[in-house]
Design a protein around this motif. Sequence first.
Motif, PDB file in Angstrom:
ATOM      1  N   GLU A   1       0.830  -1.206   0.000  1.00 58.46           N
ATOM      2  CA  GLU A   1       0.000   0.000   0.000  1.00 58.46           C
ATOM      3  C   GLU A   1       0.867   1.260   0.000  1.00 58.46           C
ATOM      4  O   GLU A   1       0.569   2.224  -0.707  1.00 58.46           O
ATOM      5  CB  GLU A   1      -0.927   0.010   1.208  1.00 58.46           C
ATOM      6  N   LYS A   2       1.913   1.282   0.807  1.00 61.84           N
ATOM      7  CA  LYS A   2       2.804   2.443   0.852  1.00 61.84           C
ATOM      8  C   LYS A   2       3.538   2.622  -0.473  1.00 61.84           C
ATOM      9  O   LYS A   2       3.713   3.729  -0.955  1.00 61.84           O
ATOM     10  CB  LYS A   2       3.819   2.302   1.992  1.00 61.84           C
ATOM     11  N   PHE A   3       3.962   1.496  -1.063  1.00 63.49           N
ATOM     12  CA  PHE A   3       4.700   1.568  -2.333  1.00 63.49           C
ATOM     13  C   PHE A   3       3.797   2.063  -3.454  1.00 63.49           C
ATOM     14  O   PHE A   3       4.184   2.932  -4.231  1.00 63.49           O
ATOM     15  CB  PHE A   3       5.274   0.188  -2.685  1.00 63.49           C
ATOM     16  N   VAL A   4       2.589   1.514  -3.553  1.00 65.79           N
ATOM     17  CA  VAL A   4       1.658   1.926  -4.600  1.00 65.79           C
ATOM     18  C   VAL A   4       1.205   3.359  -4.373  1.00 65.79           C
ATOM     19  O   VAL A   4       1.052   4.139  -5.314  1.00 65.79           O
ATOM     20  CB  VAL A   4       0.456   0.955  -4.674  1.00 65.79           C
ATOM     21  N   GLY A   5       1.000   3.755  -3.116  1.00 67.37           N
ATOM     22  CA  GLY A   5       0.581   5.109  -2.814  1.00 67.37           C
ATOM     23  C   GLY A   5       1.635   6.155  -3.132  1.00 67.37           C
ATOM     24  O   GLY A   5       1.318   7.326  -3.370  1.00 67.37           O
ATOM     25  N   SER A   6       2.901   5.764  -3.171  1.00 65.38           N
ATOM     26  CA  SER A   6       3.965   6.727  -3.443  1.00 65.38           C
ATOM     27  C   SER A   6       4.199   6.911  -4.933  1.00 65.38           C
ATOM     28  O   SER A   6       4.941   7.803  -5.337  1.00 65.38           O
ATOM     29  CB  SER A   6       5.266   6.279  -2.781  1.00 65.38           C
ATOM     30  N   LEU A   7       3.585   6.069  -5.771  1.00 69.87           N
ATOM     31  CA  LEU A   7       3.782   6.205  -7.229  1.00 69.87           C
ATOM     32  C   LEU A   7       2.969   7.299  -7.819  1.00 69.87           C
ATOM     33  O   LEU A   7       2.033   7.795  -7.547  1.00 69.87           O
ATOM     34  CB  LEU A   7       3.450   4.879  -7.927  1.00 69.87           C
TER      35      LEU A   7
END
Length: 90
Positions: A84-90
């Motif tokens: 979730e954090k990785f996808v949210g930072s894109l």
Amino acid sequence: MATPRQRSFLLWQAGWMLLGIALLASVGRLAGDLVFVVSFAGLVVVTALTEPIHASVDWRWRLRWPLAVGGLVFAVFVGLRTFEKFVGSL
């Protein structure tokens, strides 16, 4: 019938869980995944702290499955949060 050590283990675990739930509720972060993480951390800590050093107790062998399944669920929660954090930072 539960032995005094089993009762002590269960009381420590229940106390940890209730304290964790109370703390999460007091800071407004009471959610199922956080309750699981706090309870699982408590299970690991209580298991490690109450383990006898010079004896093997038969009932403690039954804890390996809840610890293994809990570790797997914990890894899934960590993986999902990381995703979730990785996808949210894109």
